[in-house]
Write a protein that holds these residues in place. Sequence first.
Motif, PDB file in Angstrom:
ATOM      1  N   TRP A 141       0.820  -1.208   0.000  1.00  0.00           N
ATOM      2  CA  TRP A 141       0.000   0.000   0.000  1.00  0.00           C
ATOM      3  C   TRP A 141       0.855   1.260   0.000  1.00  0.00           C
ATOM      4  CZ3 TRP A 141      -0.302   3.650   4.051  1.00  0.00           C
ATOM      5  CH2 TRP A 141       0.353   3.305   5.245  1.00  0.00           C
ATOM      6  N   LYS A 201     -10.504   4.317   7.111  1.00  0.00           N
ATOM      7  CA  LYS A 201     -10.858   2.917   7.262  1.00  0.00           C
ATOM      8  C   LYS A 201      -9.784   2.157   8.030  1.00  0.00           C
ATOM      9  CE  LYS A 201     -13.528   2.899   2.978  1.00  0.00           C
ATOM     10  NZ  LYS A 201     -13.702   2.315   1.624  1.00  0.00           N
ATOM     11  N   SER A 202      -8.708   2.863   8.371  1.00  0.00           N
ATOM     12  CA  SER A 202      -7.602   2.255   9.101  1.00  0.00           C
ATOM     13  C   SER A 202      -6.861   3.374   9.834  1.00  0.00           C
ATOM     14  CB  SER A 202      -6.652   1.548   8.126  1.00  0.00           C
ATOM     15  OG  SER A 202      -5.433   1.225   8.750  1.00  0.00           O
ATOM     16  N   ASP A 203      -6.199   3.036  10.952  1.00  0.00           N
ATOM     17  CA  ASP A 203      -5.423   4.053  11.657  1.00  0.00           C
ATOM     18  C   ASP A 203      -3.995   4.155  11.127  1.00  0.00           C
ATOM     19  OD1 ASP A 203      -4.416   1.695  12.637  1.00  0.00           O
ATOM     20  OD2 ASP A 203      -4.706   2.174  14.753  1.00  0.00           O
ATOM     21  N   LYS A 204      -3.696   3.405  10.056  1.00  0.00           N
ATOM     22  CA  LYS A 204      -2.373   3.511   9.439  1.00  0.00           C
ATOM     23  C   LYS A 204      -2.289   4.788   8.597  1.00  0.00           C
ATOM     24  CE  LYS A 204      -0.834  -1.281   9.143  1.00  0.00           C
ATOM     25  NZ  LYS A 204      -0.271  -2.309   8.241  1.00  0.00           N
ATOM     26  N   ILE A 251       1.218   5.432  12.638  1.00  0.00           N
ATOM     27  CA  ILE A 251      -0.106   5.197  13.194  1.00  0.00           C
ATOM     28  C   ILE A 251      -0.701   6.526  13.644  1.00  0.00           C
ATOM     29  CG2 ILE A 251      -1.405   4.073  15.055  1.00  0.00           C
ATOM     30  CD1 ILE A 251      -0.345   2.110  13.035  1.00  0.00           C
ATOM     31  N   ASP A 279      -3.779   8.931   4.268  1.00  0.00           N
ATOM     32  CA  ASP A 279      -4.402   7.712   4.772  1.00  0.00           C
ATOM     33  C   ASP A 279      -3.989   6.539   3.887  1.00  0.00           C
ATOM     34  OD1 ASP A 279      -5.968   7.824   2.467  1.00  0.00           O
ATOM     35  OD2 ASP A 279      -7.793   8.430   3.506  1.00  0.00           O
ATOM     36  N   ARG A 280      -4.476   5.370   4.220  1.00  0.00           N
ATOM     37  CA  ARG A 280      -4.065   4.156   3.502  1.00  0.00           C
ATOM     38  C   ARG A 280      -4.492   4.174   2.044  1.00  0.00           C
ATOM     39  NH1 ARG A 280      -2.551  -1.064   5.578  1.00  0.00           N
ATOM     40  NH2 ARG A 280      -2.839  -2.672   3.996  1.00  0.00           N
ATOM     41  N   SER A 327      -7.416   7.016  18.329  1.00  0.00           N
ATOM     42  CA  SER A 327      -7.597   6.281  17.073  1.00  0.00           C
ATOM     43  C   SER A 327      -8.705   5.235  17.170  1.00  0.00           C
ATOM     44  CB  SER A 327      -6.286   5.624  16.652  1.00  0.00           C
ATOM     45  OG  SER A 327      -5.821   4.743  17.666  1.00  0.00           O
ATOM     46  N   GLU A 328      -8.855   4.624  18.356  1.00  0.00           N
ATOM     47  CA  GLU A 328      -9.910   3.610  18.470  1.00  0.00           C
ATOM     48  C   GLU A 328     -11.310   4.221  18.407  1.00  0.00           C
ATOM     49  OE1 GLU A 328      -7.916   4.000  22.605  1.00  0.00           O
ATOM     50  OE2 GLU A 328      -7.315   3.921  20.505  1.00  0.00           O
ATOM     51  N   GLN A 378     -13.648   3.778  15.356  1.00  0.00           N
ATOM     52  CA  GLN A 378     -14.605   2.678  15.277  1.00  0.00           C
ATOM     53  C   GLN A 378     -16.002   3.159  15.661  1.00  0.00           C
ATOM     54  OE1 GLN A 378     -14.043  -0.298  14.099  1.00  0.00           O
ATOM     55  NE2 GLN A 378     -11.841  -0.031  13.809  1.00  0.00           N
TER      56      GLN A 378
END
Length: 296
Positions: A45, A142-145, A166, A195-196, A264-265, A268
């Motif tokens: 990615w 869609k991701s914390d990366k 992160i 973002d990713r 980051s959580e 969700q």
Amino acid sequence: MSESIAEPLFITEESSPFASADAGKEAQQLLEDGRQFADGSVERWLVRLYERNAGGITRVLDGSGSVIGTGFVVGAGLIATDLSVARILGEEPAHLRFISGCWQRARVLAFDTRAEVALLQAAELPADGSVALSLSKPTTLKSDKVACIGFHRANDFQEPVVSSGILRGIKFDKRVELISRISGAPDCCGSPILDRQGRVIGLYNKRKVGLDKGAGAEHLRAMVRAVRLVGVPEGKVLQVVSRVGQEPHTVAIGKRDYPSSLLSEDLQKIRASLEYRRHVENCLTVSVVSAKPVNF
């Protein structure tokens, strides 16, 4: 004018080699590892992210040829960068060296001290793929990366650096601020935080107390709107004052209390609750309080 530029260096390690006493040898090894990594890896990615955005990213140099920051295209002739770059330049022109190798001149067009961001105006942008990078909201993550693409100041490291990390949290009080931990982050401020999917969610400012901080892309979007709506006379710079949509305090929604910052959580929760998402998007909204041409 165009010239070749080095292949990108990919860094995913937790610690950066650029702070060590033997930086040159370690960086060269990472460069070799990075090229192998780019040829085939589970972290593909990052390669796709680089390929999508490389054409719109530039090194920013002052009149003496010193690298003072990174910038990236956000609109027709508009380059976003860190406020420190604009302060160094003042009324002097900037020299942009794009990853493609093309050179252009630019001037400071606008700045926002609260957000710590600035816009440069380039007379002309390279035709070979220098499209504007896509600006996105953290609520779409869609991701914390995350990752950033930028440059190091040292002349020994001319290659663009792609660093992964992160997203630790988002604050939205005086400004929209992203808090991350990015491995081997470039020491040139102004890199895009991506973002990713390769969309810009912020602009990298600087490392503070061991964390990487950046202004949210919402500030960049507001600045682009401001320069398009307000005429900037020759020799003047647009001073933009922005604010986030809501002052910091805890807001009750239904039977739950939500703070004016996120870990980051908490992303969700945004995906699970439409009501919460609407609340956060309202808090992340950036409006321009004033925009006036000034001497810089």
